[in-house]
Design an enzyme around this catalytic site. Structure first.
Site, short mmCIF file in Angstrom:
data_model
loop_
_atom_site.label_atom_id
_atom_site.label_comp_id
_atom_site.label_asym_id
_atom_site.label_seq_id
_atom_site.Cartn_x
_atom_site.Cartn_y
_atom_site.Cartn_z
N GLY A 126 0.83 -1.20 0.00
CA GLY A 126 0.00 0.00 0.00
C GLY A 126 0.85 1.24 0.00
CG LEU A 127 2.01 3.32 2.97
CD1 LEU A 127 3.34 3.28 3.68
CD2 LEU A 127 1.15 4.41 3.54
CB CYS A 128 1.08 3.24 -4.06
SG CYS A 128 -0.01 1.85 -3.92
N GLY A 129 -1.01 5.98 -2.76
CA GLY A 129 -2.02 6.90 -3.25
C GLY A 129 -3.21 6.17 -3.82
#
Lengths: 363, 133
Positions: A126-129
């Site tokens: 995750g953590l990809c907008g």
């Protein structure tokens, strides 16, 4: 004397309230306590500042890692170029020659479509907008579209995020979840998907295979697209779901370069050049068998390209998201530091006033 | 006069230099290629590629593809290629056993096709190591 100290206390309290109208400070205070809350507020704010500082370090590191990986993803695409170029050349030539005869290659069989397989390529982390969400939304619309046409749909999810998403929603069309080997996509991952898709198509369980991946448009923009994998059209076209085709001989490659000090994306169209097949080339086996051998190669390279572009888009999205997060963290830290300083000064002012009032009272 | 051999996979270029002779496994049997061979286009089966260089034979496992021979230039396009020296014999043996087990368990046309491909690949890798030793 008591009255004067009390009035001075009220004065300072009034001043105190004037300085902090913001919600952050109100949150930092316990609502019921007044004088002791100043000290608690100071420590709480300090803790918050430390937390924000740590978070900022993490997000900045993630951004740098993503930036380095984007470069490597680009190199992987470049490494795969000699293969795709030669393959496109030869495929084009053989198809020309084979079109004169009546060639029947199983992978180009166009059957009346009753069931469609959709391969959805998503990220592992995750953590990809909005990267993964964009892919999922497109997948949902496509499934709904296919249902409207009255076609059955079978979903193959590639990537941990996709597996979680579709598994959680109890999607009845979910067929298989494929987990990549982590890190950069290599031929073995593409092989797994290719085998699956190949067997589905050849055993006539599905009549059409589409792949949904994110195309790398630029460092800040990427768009999910759907391409038809199978059946491969005789000319080696790669067709969009809407029928917009790109000839294999004009395949596109993207390249990250620096132009005027800024990172830009250049798309190269590779033109068919070179000899391809020599004019008096013999076929060791008949063209049918050769095409049979080449189509899986082409399928494999298409899937690998889709995986690589998807990874590059994911890395670019993560770079952007982390860069935004870092900027937000810096701003938040500045705000919190301001609050902290104001509180500290107010506390010192308070103490001075108390001392002065006490001194006055003694005189 | 030497041949120039180019083995390409979607990932990278595995081999790109001059050789003396190669022996290629195709769908219709093995063919040996010496300098000044006739121009041929052929499909490559999942099998072993033997390369003769300075009197030494090297082996490479190829996972199916296509080869174009002409003008003393050989271009082999394969899904995957591994040099015999790069394959770990223990790991290859284990992969073979797993593939065999999967093949026996396979049911239905689709699983059988997949398992068959995996088995042939695993077998080729093991044979590549055995061919050098």
């Amino acid at each position: 004397m008591y009255a004067s100290s009390k009035s001075s206390f009220l004065n300072t309290h009034h001043l105190f309230l004037q300085f902090q109208p913001d919600p952050i400070h109100i949150l930092a205070h316990a609502p019921h306590s007044k004088a002791p809350s100043i000290r608690c507020g100071l420590r709480e704010i300090k803790k918050r500042i430390d937390t924000v500082k740590n978070t900022q370090k993490i997000t900045e590191a993630m951004k740098l890692v993503a930036a380095a990986k984007v470069r490597r993803a680009q190199e992987a695409v470049i490494n795969g170029r000699p293969f795709s170029e030669t393959l496109a050349q030869v495929l084009y030539d053989i198809n020309e020659q084979a079109q004169l005869e009546d060639v029947d290659v199983p992978l180009t069989n166009v059957r009346p479509v009753k069931k469609v397989a959709l391969v959805v390529v998503s990220g592992d982390r995750g953590l990809c907008g909005g990267f993964n969400n964009g892919v999922f939304r497109k997948a949902e619309t496509r499934i709904a579209e296919l249902k409207n046409f009255g076609l059955e749909c079978s979903l193959i999810s590639v990537g941990k995020k996709g597996n979680l998403y579709f598994g959680r929603r109890d999607c009845e069309v979910l067929d298989r979840c494929i987990v990549g080997s982590g890190g950069f996509p290599n031929v073995k991952d593409a092989q797994v998907i290719a085998d699956e898709v190949f067997s589905l198509f050849v055993s006539e369980e599905v009549d059409k295979v589409e792949i949904l991946y994110t195309k790398f448009v630029s460092l800040i923009k990427s768009s999910p697209v759907i391409q038809t994998l199978l059946p491969i059209s005789a000319k080696g076209d790669v067709c969009d779901a809407n029928g917009i085709c790109v000839d294999a001989s004009e395949d596109e490659f993207f390249r990250l370069t620096t132009k005027e000090g800024k990172l830009t994306v250049e798309r190269d169209r590779l033109g068919v050049s070179g000899t391809g097949l020599l004019p008096n080339m013999q076929f060791e086996q008949d063209p049918v068998q050769i095409l049979d051998a080449m189509m899986p190669l082409y399928l494999n390279s298409q899937i690998l390209k889709a995986l690589q572009e998807s990874l590059a888009s994911e890395l670019a999205a993560r770079m952007n998201a982390m860069s935004n997060a870092t900027e937000n963290a810096i701003e938040l830290k500045k705000e919190l530091s301001n609050k902290y300083n104001r509180e500290r000064q107010a506390k010192i002012t308070n103490e001075i006033l108390e001392i002065v009032a006490g001194a006055e009272a003694m005189l | 006069m030497t041949l120039n051999l180019c083995v390409l996979t979607p990932n990278r270029t595995v081999w790109n230099s001059k050789v003396n002779e190669i022996i290629l496994s195709t769908n219709s049997g093995q063919i040996g290629v010496l300098p000044n061979h006739a121009s041929v286009a052929t499909a490559v089966d999942i099998g072993i590629l033997k390369i003769r260089l300075d009197g030494q034979w090297l082996t490479m496992a190829l996972m199916g593809g296509f080869a174009r021979i002409g003008n003393n230039e050989i271009t082999v396009l394969v899904n995957d290629a591994e040099k015999g020296s790069d394959i770990d014999s223990q790991e290859a043996q284990q992969t073979l056993e797993i593939a065999e087990a999967n093949f026996r368990k396979a049911e239905g046309k689709r699983q059988k096709i997949e398992a068959n491909l995996a088995l042939r690949r695993a077998r080729t890798r093991v044979e590549t190591i055995n061919a050098i030793s």
